[in-house]
Structures are given as C-alpha cells and as structure tokens.
Design an enzyme around this catalytic site. Sequence first.
Site, short mmCIF file in Angstrom:
data_model
loop_
_atom_site.label_atom_id
_atom_site.label_comp_id
_atom_site.label_asym_id
_atom_site.label_seq_id
_atom_site.Cartn_x
_atom_site.Cartn_y
_atom_site.Cartn_z
CG MET A 31 -1.88 -1.21 1.21
SD MET A 31 -3.39 -0.95 2.15
CE MET A 31 -2.73 -0.60 3.75
N GLY A 32 2.16 1.08 -0.38
CA GLY A 32 3.05 2.23 -0.47
C GLY A 32 3.59 2.64 0.88
CG LEU A 34 7.26 1.47 -1.06
CD1 LEU A 34 8.00 1.28 -2.38
CD2 LEU A 34 6.38 0.25 -0.74
CG HIS A 35 8.50 0.06 5.95
ND1 HIS A 35 8.81 -1.28 5.90
CD2 HIS A 35 7.19 0.13 6.24
CE1 HIS A 35 7.75 -1.99 6.19
NE2 HIS A 35 6.73 -1.15 6.38
CD GLU A 36 15.95 -1.40 4.00
OE1 GLU A 36 15.90 -0.29 3.41
OE2 GLU A 36 16.44 -2.42 3.48
CG HIS A 38 6.93 -2.08 2.02
ND1 HIS A 38 6.81 -0.91 2.74
CD2 HIS A 38 5.74 -2.73 2.14
CE1 HIS A 38 5.59 -0.84 3.25
NE2 HIS A 38 4.94 -1.93 2.92
CD GLN A 149 4.91 -14.94 9.84
OE1 GLN A 149 4.52 -15.22 8.71
NE2 GLN A 149 4.42 -15.52 10.92
CB SER A 186 4.51 -0.60 10.79
OG SER A 186 3.23 -0.10 10.47
NE ARG A 188 -2.56 1.65 9.72
CZ ARG A 188 -2.93 0.61 8.97
NH1 ARG A 188 -2.24 -0.51 9.02
NH2 ARG A 188 -3.97 0.70 8.17
O1 PAF Z 1 -0.06 -5.88 3.54
C1 PAF Z 1 -0.50 -4.93 2.86
O2 PAF Z 1 0.12 -3.89 2.70
C2 PAF Z 1 -1.91 -5.05 2.24
O3 PAF Z 1 -2.79 -5.70 3.10
C3 PAF Z 1 -1.89 -5.70 0.86
C4 PAF Z 1 -1.43 -7.15 0.92
C5 PAF Z 1 -1.00 -4.92 -0.07
C6 PAF Z 1 -3.32 -5.70 0.27
O4 PAF Z 1 -3.81 -4.40 0.12
#
Ligand code: PAF
Length: 282
Positions: A31-32, A34-36, A38, A149, A186, A188
Amino acid sequence: MITVIETIEEMQAYSARARRDGKRIALVPTMGALHEGHLTLMREAKQRADLVVASIFVNPTQFGPHEDFSNYPREKESDCQKAKNAGVDAIFYPAPTEMYPDGYATYIHVEGITAKLCGLTRPGHFKGVATVVAKLLNIVKPDIAVFGQKDAQQVLVLKRMVQDLNMDVKIAVLPIQRHDDGLALSSRNQYLSADERKAALVLSRSLNLAKQAVENGMRDIAQLQDKVRAEIVSEPLANIDYIEIYSYPALQEIKVLNGSALLALAVKIGQTRLIDNLILEA
Ligand code: PAF
C-alpha cells in the site's frame, strides 16, 4: 528505468509480454509508504524471479469506516525511487476507480481463520485484503507473490485463498524486519510522536518476554498471555486491542503450548494501532 503503470489493461499487456519472453514474474503487493521491510521483499523477489512488479494501492475495501484510509501516507515519487533502487521493474499504481469501478460487486470471504485476531477487531478487513490480492494476482499473473510475516494472519488467509481457489501462484513469506531497538517496521510508525515511538517498544519487548518465558519452560497459554498483558499495561500510552496465542498455522485455541503457536498482538499507542507477532516453539 522503472515503468509506472496505472491501468489494468496496460498491466496485463506488460505481464503477457514478459511471460511470452519466458520471464518468471514476482509480485510484491503493497500500500506504499515503502520502508525497509517492503524493500527487503522486493530485493528478495528479484532473487527469485526475472522481473519484479510491485503494486502500490491503498485499498479502500480493507479499511473500516473509522480507520485511517484517508490519512494513510501516500508518497508516490519517493516510493517509485525506493522501489527502483530495490530492483523493481514495474510499479502497478491503479486509481481506486480502476480497481473498483461503478457497479463493482464481487468479494472473497475466507471463512474460519478470519473470525479471530484482526478479523474480529477489524470487521471486513480480510474480505478487502483477499479481494484485492485476488484481483492483483489476476491482473499481474505472477509466478510468485511475496509478503511479510508481520501480517501473519494475512499470510494465512492468502495462502488459504490461493489453495482453495486453485490459484497458480506461489506465496513466499519473509521474516519481520525490525529497527535496532526492536520496533517492527510499519508504514504506520510514522504516525507516532517521539514519546509514542518509545512507548511502542512495549510490543516487541513483551514478545521477547514471552519467548524467554517459553525458553524457561512456561507452557501454560493463560500464563503466557498474562505475562505479555502485564508488560503492555505497564506502558501508560498503550491500549490493548488483543493479545492472543493460537496454534500455528491452524489458528486453533490451545491451553498448553506444544509445537508451534502464534503469539499475536494489536496495541494502540495513542491513536496508532500497531501489530506484531512471534512464533513460539515448544
Ligand atoms: O499488507 C498490505 O500492505 C496489504 O494488506 C496488501 C497485501 C497490499 C493488500 O492491500
């Protein structure tokens, strides 16, 4: 060079070309913001495939009415740059109306394991997650899709969906990425003030206490939960959403730890709801 694709038609054509060229495709759904965490998924995806597609889509159907959908961080330019540096070949960046046009009516409901943990406290969340991931898999048609995870229940729900609906994709799961002080990465975390950021360490600290207790022989699930709860309530800024321990991966209720179990937490630090988890082994 990174290609940014905004329509489903172009994304499908891009993937079809890659497949015709014999390329193995990996998808990293995000969902963008982006952090380390991702970026680790993206770098690993690059190891396991010839071509990596990352999707960036703040999916409205997985947010409850009073959740942070409208405030969720949207950082298109810097996300594209970070993804490019992590080896991503294409970003799929659809608008909500592209994914859910007028008249949209089809949703996926995975039964059983969605009736606990985040499924209880965020009604409808996993219906939105399963639906959007199914759509992304149909649009990109990857050989492999990579998840973290940290969303342990999400991973179980998606594996169930892929198995039950005979989707021809492999789900790969990578470990939780943490800051040096233990806080799980996260998107968030950026909502946290400096004091809340310190308070948020109570999540990983309480998981570690449970891990130590298991290493010292504690097997009683209620006792383990009490230990975690006592640590979290000692933090004034923390409000517990849930502390649960279930067998893993079946997510059945257990009274005694015997084998693998998932210790999962959701805790509000101020206004920010954070999750974290640990697999306990006995
Ligand atoms: O983990 C997430 O960021 C979201 O739940 C996902 C898998 C991209 C689905 O919107």
